[in-house]
Design a protein around this motif. Sequence first.
Motif, short mmCIF file in Angstrom:
data_model
loop_
_atom_site.label_atom_id
_atom_site.label_comp_id
_atom_site.label_asym_id
_atom_site.label_seq_id
_atom_site.Cartn_x
_atom_site.Cartn_y
_atom_site.Cartn_z
N GLN A 4 0.87 -1.18 0.00
CA GLN A 4 0.00 0.00 0.00
C GLN A 4 0.91 1.22 0.00
O GLN A 4 1.96 1.22 0.63
CB GLN A 4 -0.90 -0.02 1.23
N ARG A 5 0.46 2.26 -0.71
CA ARG A 5 1.27 3.48 -0.81
C ARG A 5 0.54 4.61 -0.12
O ARG A 5 -0.68 4.71 -0.23
CB ARG A 5 1.46 3.88 -2.26
N SER A 6 1.30 5.44 0.54
CA SER A 6 0.68 6.63 1.12
C SER A 6 1.78 7.65 1.45
O SER A 6 2.95 7.38 1.23
CB SER A 6 -0.08 6.26 2.40
N TYR A 7 1.37 8.80 1.96
CA TYR A 7 2.30 9.77 2.52
C TYR A 7 2.16 9.69 4.03
O TYR A 7 1.07 9.43 4.54
CB TYR A 7 1.97 11.18 2.02
N LEU A 30 -3.90 5.71 5.75
CA LEU A 30 -4.06 4.60 6.70
C LEU A 30 -4.25 5.10 8.13
O LEU A 30 -4.52 4.32 9.04
CB LEU A 30 -2.84 3.68 6.65
N GLY A 31 -4.10 6.42 8.34
CA GLY A 31 -4.20 6.98 9.70
C GLY A 31 -2.96 6.65 10.50
O GLY A 31 -1.87 6.45 9.94
N LYS A 32 -3.13 6.57 11.80
CA LYS A 32 -1.98 6.30 12.68
C LYS A 32 -1.67 4.80 12.63
O LYS A 32 -2.55 3.98 12.92
CB LYS A 32 -2.31 6.73 14.11
N ILE A 33 -0.44 4.47 12.25
CA ILE A 33 -0.05 3.05 12.17
C ILE A 33 1.35 2.86 12.75
O ILE A 33 2.14 3.81 12.84
CB ILE A 33 -0.05 2.50 10.71
N SER A 34 1.65 1.63 13.14
CA SER A 34 3.01 1.27 13.53
C SER A 34 3.59 0.41 12.42
O SER A 34 2.89 -0.45 11.88
CB SER A 34 3.01 0.48 14.83
N CYS A 61 4.09 0.04 2.11
CA CYS A 61 4.07 -0.92 3.22
C CYS A 61 3.02 -2.00 3.02
O CYS A 61 2.04 -1.83 2.29
CB CYS A 61 3.86 -0.18 4.54
N ARG A 62 3.27 -3.13 3.72
CA ARG A 62 2.35 -4.26 3.64
C ARG A 62 1.59 -4.38 4.93
O ARG A 62 2.17 -4.29 6.01
CB ARG A 62 3.15 -5.56 3.44
N GLU A 107 -5.90 4.30 16.28
CA GLU A 107 -5.13 3.55 15.27
C GLU A 107 -5.96 3.32 14.01
O GLU A 107 -7.17 3.05 14.10
CB GLU A 107 -4.73 2.17 15.84
N GLN A 108 -5.32 3.43 12.87
CA GLN A 108 -5.92 3.08 11.57
C GLN A 108 -7.28 3.73 11.34
O GLN A 108 -8.25 3.06 10.99
CB GLN A 108 -6.01 1.55 11.44
N ASP A 109 -7.32 5.02 11.62
CA ASP A 109 -8.56 5.78 11.44
C ASP A 109 -8.20 7.02 10.60
O ASP A 109 -8.06 8.12 11.14
CB ASP A 109 -9.10 6.17 12.83
N PRO A 110 -8.01 6.83 9.30
CA PRO A 110 -7.44 7.91 8.48
C PRO A 110 -8.36 9.13 8.34
O PRO A 110 -9.57 8.99 8.27
CB PRO A 110 -7.23 7.24 7.11
N ASP A 111 -7.73 10.29 8.31
CA ASP A 111 -8.44 11.55 8.07
C ASP A 111 -7.49 12.44 7.25
O ASP A 111 -6.59 13.06 7.81
CB ASP A 111 -8.80 12.21 9.41
#
Length: 252
Positions: A4-7, A30-34, A61-62, A107-111
């Motif tokens: 997956q691609r993101s900034y 993806l929001g907040k991720i580790s 990232c995967r 976690e994982q709550d993108p905005d």
Amino acid sequence: MNDQRSYAIVLKVSAHGESDKILSLYSRDLGKISVIAKGAKRSQKRFVNKLELFTCLRIFCRPPKRGALYFLSEAELINAHLTLRTTYPRYVTATFINELIQLFCGEQDPDPTLFTLLSWALHTLNQGMSPAKTALFFHFRLLDLCGYQPQIDQCRSCGRTSEQSTGFTLHPGSGTLLCRHCRPPSTTSSFTLTVQTLKFLHSAQQMELEQLNRLQLPLATIYQTLGVLYHYSRHLLQQDIHSWKQLLLLKS
Ligand SMILES: [Zn+2]
């Protein structure tokens, strides 16, 4: 599984074992991720000088097969935000901004709007906007995006506006204003907002991010307002914001 691609902005970096790093990121999609970056400490080309606090990255990232840890395959540096790590007042302010993101976001709550706000704040701070002003604008707009925007139009009890009364305080439980006629005598000064501050915040609510730097307020008033937002947020979060103390020390 495809990457997956993101900034993403780097919120936290820690060493993991001999050669890996674990990072907390706030990413646009993806929001907040580790994520775990394998081999990052062995300065492989993939990651060298990229996985630093406050940097803005393009990530590949995967998602995890189980658990919550993504696997970081690759990172491209978009903006190093170097002065946030080399200039103490900027470092403290960026740390405060990161801590607010970590406390307010699940976690994982993108905005994507929140990602834009975070990127704007770190970029502007890196470009030289006053640390106190950056912290104030960021904190105030973050509360808005998280659904906790203080209601600062009028006294919630009698309806007096800032033109009709003075000595407003913010009621931390409800995020609404009480004028000096309506507030309980026991109200502490930690929640006081002057008429000048209310006007400033009204403008800060409505302006585009790029225009905010035009707003002027004396430094002492900026700190007083930051203090009100700090106490309000502490009440909302039911926990302390640790970097607040360092931010406050910048005042002197
Ligand atoms: Zn009132």
